[in-house]
Write an enzyme that holds these catalytic residues in place. Structure first.
Site, PDB file in Angstrom:
ATOM      1  N   ASP A   1      11.287 -10.598 -14.196  1.00  0.00           N
ATOM      2  CA  ASP A   1      11.221 -10.224 -15.614  1.00  0.00           C
ATOM      3  C   ASP A   1      11.863  -8.841 -15.787  1.00  0.00           C
ATOM      4  O   ASP A   1      11.983  -8.079 -14.811  1.00  0.00           O
ATOM      5  CB  ASP A   1       9.754 -10.209 -16.076  1.00  0.00           C
TER       6      ASP A   1
ATOM      7  N   TYR B   1     -15.162 -13.268  -4.014  1.00  0.00           N
ATOM      8  CA  TYR B   1     -13.841 -13.273  -3.368  1.00  0.00           C
ATOM      9  C   TYR B   1     -13.697 -14.475  -2.421  1.00  0.00           C
ATOM     10  O   TYR B   1     -14.589 -14.775  -1.635  1.00  0.00           O
ATOM     11  CB  TYR B   1     -13.589 -11.964  -2.623  1.00  0.00           C
TER      12      TYR B   1
ATOM     13  N   PHE C   1       7.540  -6.862  -6.036  1.00  0.00           N
ATOM     14  CA  PHE C   1       8.603  -7.056  -5.036  1.00  0.00           C
ATOM     15  C   PHE C   1       9.557  -8.199  -5.369  1.00  0.00           C
ATOM     16  O   PHE C   1      10.686  -8.200  -4.918  1.00  0.00           O
ATOM     17  CB  PHE C   1       7.992  -7.297  -3.645  1.00  0.00           C
TER      18      PHE C   1
ATOM     19  N   SER D   1      -4.842  -3.434  -7.542  1.00  0.00           N
ATOM     20  CA  SER D   1      -3.512  -4.050  -7.745  1.00  0.00           C
ATOM     21  C   SER D   1      -2.441  -3.024  -8.122  1.00  0.00           C
ATOM     22  O   SER D   1      -1.665  -3.231  -9.052  1.00  0.00           O
ATOM     23  CB  SER D   1      -3.576  -5.163  -8.796  1.00  0.00           C
ATOM     24  N   CYS D   2      -2.378  -1.929  -7.349  1.00  0.00           N
ATOM     25  CA  CYS D   2      -1.338  -0.909  -7.591  1.00  0.00           C
ATOM     26  C   CYS D   2       0.058  -1.524  -7.482  1.00  0.00           C
ATOM     27  O   CYS D   2       0.993  -1.088  -8.160  1.00  0.00           O
ATOM     28  CB  CYS D   2      -1.473   0.228  -6.580  1.00  0.00           C
ATOM     29  N   LEU D   3       0.208  -2.518  -6.608  1.00  0.00           N
ATOM     30  CA  LEU D   3       1.521  -3.155  -6.402  1.00  0.00           C
ATOM     31  C   LEU D   3       1.648  -4.418  -7.257  1.00  0.00           C
ATOM     32  O   LEU D   3       2.494  -5.281  -6.973  1.00  0.00           O
ATOM     33  CB  LEU D   3       1.716  -3.498  -4.921  1.00  0.00           C
ATOM     34  N   GLY D   4       0.811  -4.527  -8.278  1.00  0.00           N
ATOM     35  CA  GLY D   4       0.875  -5.700  -9.154  1.00  0.00           C
ATOM     36  C   GLY D   4       0.559  -6.990  -8.421  1.00  0.00           C
ATOM     37  O   GLY D   4       1.100  -8.043  -8.763  1.00  0.00           O
ATOM     38  N   GLY D   5      -0.295  -6.894  -7.400  1.00  0.00           N
ATOM     39  CA  GLY D   5      -0.626  -8.093  -6.632  1.00  0.00           C
ATOM     40  C   GLY D   5       0.564  -8.624  -5.854  1.00  0.00           C
ATOM     41  O   GLY D   5       0.595  -9.787  -5.459  1.00  0.00           O
ATOM     42  N   GLY D   6       1.564  -7.770  -5.620  1.00  0.00           N
ATOM     43  CA  GLY D   6       2.767  -8.178  -4.879  1.00  0.00           C
ATOM     44  C   GLY D   6       3.918  -8.557  -5.800  1.00  0.00           C
ATOM     45  O   GLY D   6       5.058  -8.706  -5.357  1.00  0.00           O
TER      46      GLY D   6
HETATM   47  P1  NAP Z   1      -1.821  -5.125  -4.338  1.00  0.00           P
HETATM   48  O1  NAP Z   1      -1.570  -4.094  -3.316  1.00  0.00           O
HETATM   49  O2  NAP Z   1      -1.297  -4.932  -5.713  1.00  0.00           O
HETATM   50  O3  NAP Z   1      -1.239  -6.536  -3.849  1.00  0.00           O
HETATM   51  C1  NAP Z   1      -1.400  -6.980  -2.529  1.00  0.00           C
HETATM   52  C2  NAP Z   1      -0.470  -8.143  -2.323  1.00  0.00           C
HETATM   53  O4  NAP Z   1       0.858  -7.639  -2.318  1.00  0.00           O
HETATM   54  C3  NAP Z   1      -0.715  -8.861  -1.004  1.00  0.00           C
HETATM   55  O5  NAP Z   1      -0.600 -10.261  -1.202  1.00  0.00           O
HETATM   56  C4  NAP Z   1       0.423  -8.347  -0.145  1.00  0.00           C
HETATM   57  O6  NAP Z   1       0.837  -9.302   0.818  1.00  0.00           O
HETATM   58  C5  NAP Z   1       1.509  -8.136  -1.161  1.00  0.00           C
HETATM   59  N1  NAP Z   1       2.483  -7.161  -0.667  1.00  0.00           N
HETATM   60  C6  NAP Z   1       2.258  -5.885  -0.306  1.00  0.00           C
HETATM   61  N2  NAP Z   1       3.402  -5.289   0.109  1.00  0.00           N
HETATM   62  C7  NAP Z   1       4.365  -6.223  -0.005  1.00  0.00           C
HETATM   63  C8  NAP Z   1       5.758  -6.206   0.244  1.00  0.00           C
HETATM   64  N3  NAP Z   1       6.377  -5.125   0.695  1.00  0.00           N
HETATM   65  N4  NAP Z   1       6.446  -7.333  -0.001  1.00  0.00           N
HETATM   66  C9  NAP Z   1       5.837  -8.445  -0.472  1.00  0.00           C
HETATM   67  N5  NAP Z   1       4.502  -8.521  -0.719  1.00  0.00           N
HETATM   68  C10 NAP Z   1       3.777  -7.412  -0.506  1.00  0.00           C
HETATM   69  O7  NAP Z   1      -3.381  -5.288  -4.381  1.00  0.00           O
HETATM   70  P2  NAP Z   1      -4.354  -6.534  -4.733  1.00  0.00           P
HETATM   71  O8  NAP Z   1      -4.557  -7.317  -3.482  1.00  0.00           O
HETATM   72  O9  NAP Z   1      -3.923  -7.243  -5.945  1.00  0.00           O
HETATM   73  O10 NAP Z   1      -5.674  -5.737  -5.070  1.00  0.00           O
HETATM   74  C11 NAP Z   1      -6.201  -4.818  -4.090  1.00  0.00           C
HETATM   75  C12 NAP Z   1      -7.704  -4.903  -4.049  1.00  0.00           C
HETATM   76  O11 NAP Z   1      -8.220  -4.517  -5.315  1.00  0.00           O
HETATM   77  C13 NAP Z   1      -8.294  -6.295  -3.815  1.00  0.00           C
HETATM   78  O12 NAP Z   1      -8.353  -6.634  -2.433  1.00  0.00           O
HETATM   79  C14 NAP Z   1      -9.672  -6.124  -4.386  1.00  0.00           C
HETATM   80  O13 NAP Z   1     -10.490  -5.476  -3.417  1.00  0.00           O
HETATM   81  C15 NAP Z   1      -9.438  -5.194  -5.562  1.00  0.00           C
HETATM   82  N6  NAP Z   1      -9.322  -5.883  -6.871  1.00  0.00           N
HETATM   83  C16 NAP Z   1     -10.272  -5.641  -7.814  1.00  0.00           C
HETATM   84  C17 NAP Z   1     -10.211  -6.242  -9.049  1.00  0.00           C
HETATM   85  C18 NAP Z   1     -11.272  -5.969 -10.063  1.00  0.00           C
HETATM   86  O14 NAP Z   1     -11.285  -6.631 -11.125  1.00  0.00           O
HETATM   87  N7  NAP Z   1     -12.152  -5.039  -9.822  1.00  0.00           N
HETATM   88  C19 NAP Z   1      -9.143  -7.112  -9.362  1.00  0.00           C
HETATM   89  C20 NAP Z   1      -8.163  -7.332  -8.391  1.00  0.00           C
HETATM   90  C21 NAP Z   1      -8.259  -6.696  -7.145  1.00  0.00           C
HETATM   91  P3  NAP Z   1       0.590  -9.004   2.404  1.00  0.00           P
HETATM   92  O15 NAP Z   1      -0.858  -9.205   2.653  1.00  0.00           O
HETATM   93  O16 NAP Z   1       1.462 -10.044   3.050  1.00  0.00           O
HETATM   94  O17 NAP Z   1       1.060  -7.611   2.689  1.00  0.00           O
END
Ligand code: NAP
Length: 296
Positions: free
Chosen positions: A218, A49, A214, A206-211
């Site tokens: 598409d 990471y 929002f 990535s429940c929120l699709g990595g952001g």
């Molecule tokens: P996510 O919750 O889908 O996306 C987080 C992103 O969404 C952040 O950049 C956040 O920005 C943004 N976001 C959240 N709320 C928002 C809003 N209301 N408006 C605009 N942007 C918003 O999760 P993720 O970070 O992709 O993944 C979560 C965790 O899963 C990672 O940290 C990692 O530990 C793990 N992961 C594992 C794998 C694997 O292959 N095992 C792959 C990917 C991820 P802000 O910070 O500004 O809120």
């Protein structure tokens, strides 16, 4: 079976994006402490990471506030080798689940996190060159040395999981997989059924699709946002993120969503989504918006 001794908190804190947050060690300590207050004690990392930086940033927080260590479970992952300034012999990104790589990676994680043990180590991605006996041998070595207490996998199919399990003396405790209205693959390919069958509560990334949910334009994202906003009004949710987390939490495999935000109010709001229950029709409205069609 999920190991009796290992229990994830309902939500997991994700630190993939920690280097992007551009925060001081003191600010990171504040985030970790708030997570603990909220009951989120499982902290998700990986060796790679932030281009191999994030674990070291987190380790600085643990070194400055050592009392945090016993209040959290540290999760890390290994098995991917990236091209970075720190890996001069690597000319392309690739997987490496050799015994040597797993042991070296786990030891580097311990050093970077400034701790003497990991609570859980995952193989990050399925590797076509994975020799299950070698992985089992590396895990056994790390376990015997007291360096890692529990083991699991990430992004594994049920078959890949069972292959590794068949060579191990202890139970794998987790499969960390993508679960999102933007990507429902694991809801339909047997992965979550396998977790349910073996009581392996999955971690959901990535429940929120990595952001992307929002702001993406598409058709799938547009359909989803419209439906999520309607349901947010119906259930008095604070925002559409809460509806998404409630949708994930409704799955019978009992996922543990990983929160990826570095924003405190979004973190707090995510945890409160546990109080929201969707009806079956609301749940399938989101499924329908994702697929673009009704159930067959
Ligand atoms: P996510 O919750 O889908 O996306 C987080 C992103 O969404 C952040 O950049 C956040 O920005 C943004 N976001 C959240 N709320 C928002 C809003 N209301 N408006 C605009 N942007 C918003 O999760 P993720 O970070 O992709 O993944 C979560 C965790 O899963 C990672 O940290 C990692 O530990 C793990 N992961 C594992 C794998 C694997 O292959 N095992 C792959 C990917 C991820 P802000 O910070 O500004 O809120």
């Amino acid at each position: 079976m999920q190991s009796r001794e290992f229990q994830l908190s309902q939500f997991v804190a994700g630190f993939w994006r920690l280097a992007d947050w551009q925060i001081s060690t003191t600010e990171l300590i504040t985030i970790i402490e708030r997570y603990i207050e909220l009951g989120v004690s499982s902290m998700d990392h990986a060796d790679i990471y932030g281009g191999y930086q994030c674990e070291a940033l987190f380790g600085e927080a643990l070194a400055l506030q050592p009392s945090l260590r016993d209040q959290i479970q540290l999760i890390s992952k290994c098995g991917i080798q990236l091209v970075t300034d720190k890996t001069p012999d690597t000319y392309l990104n690739h997987y490496d689940t050799s015994r040597q790589h797993i042991i070296q990676s786990a030891e580097a994680s311990l050093q970077n996190l400034q701790t003497d043990h990991l609570d859980l180590l995952l193989i990050h991605r399925p590797d076509p060159l994975m020799n299950a006996d070698e992985v089992a041998s590396a895990f056994e070595h790390l376990y015997q040395q007291g360096k890692v207490r529990h083991f699991g996998v990430s992004n594994f199919s049920p078959q890949q999981f069972e292959l590794l399990q068949s060579r191990m003396s202890q139970k794998l405790v987790c499969n960390q997989v993508e679960i999102s209205p933007l990507n429902m693959t694991t809801l339909h390919d047997g992965t979550l059924e396998h977790c349910q069958q073996h009581n392996l509560a999955p971690m959901a990334w990535s429940c929120l699709g990595g952001g992307n949910i929002f702001d993406a334009s598409d058709p799938q994202s547009l359909r989803l946002r419209a439906v999520l906003e309607t349901i947010a009004d119906e259930v008095n949710a604070e925002n559409i993120s809460q509806v998404i987390y409630a949708w994930v939490l409704a799955l019978p495999s009992k996922p543990h969503p990983i929160i990826g935000s570095g924003n405190m109010s979004r973190i707090e709001s995510a945890v409160r989504s546990e109080q929201i229950t969707l009806t079956r029709q609301q749940w399938f409205s989101i499924w329908q918006a994702s697929t673009g069609h009704g159930v067959p």
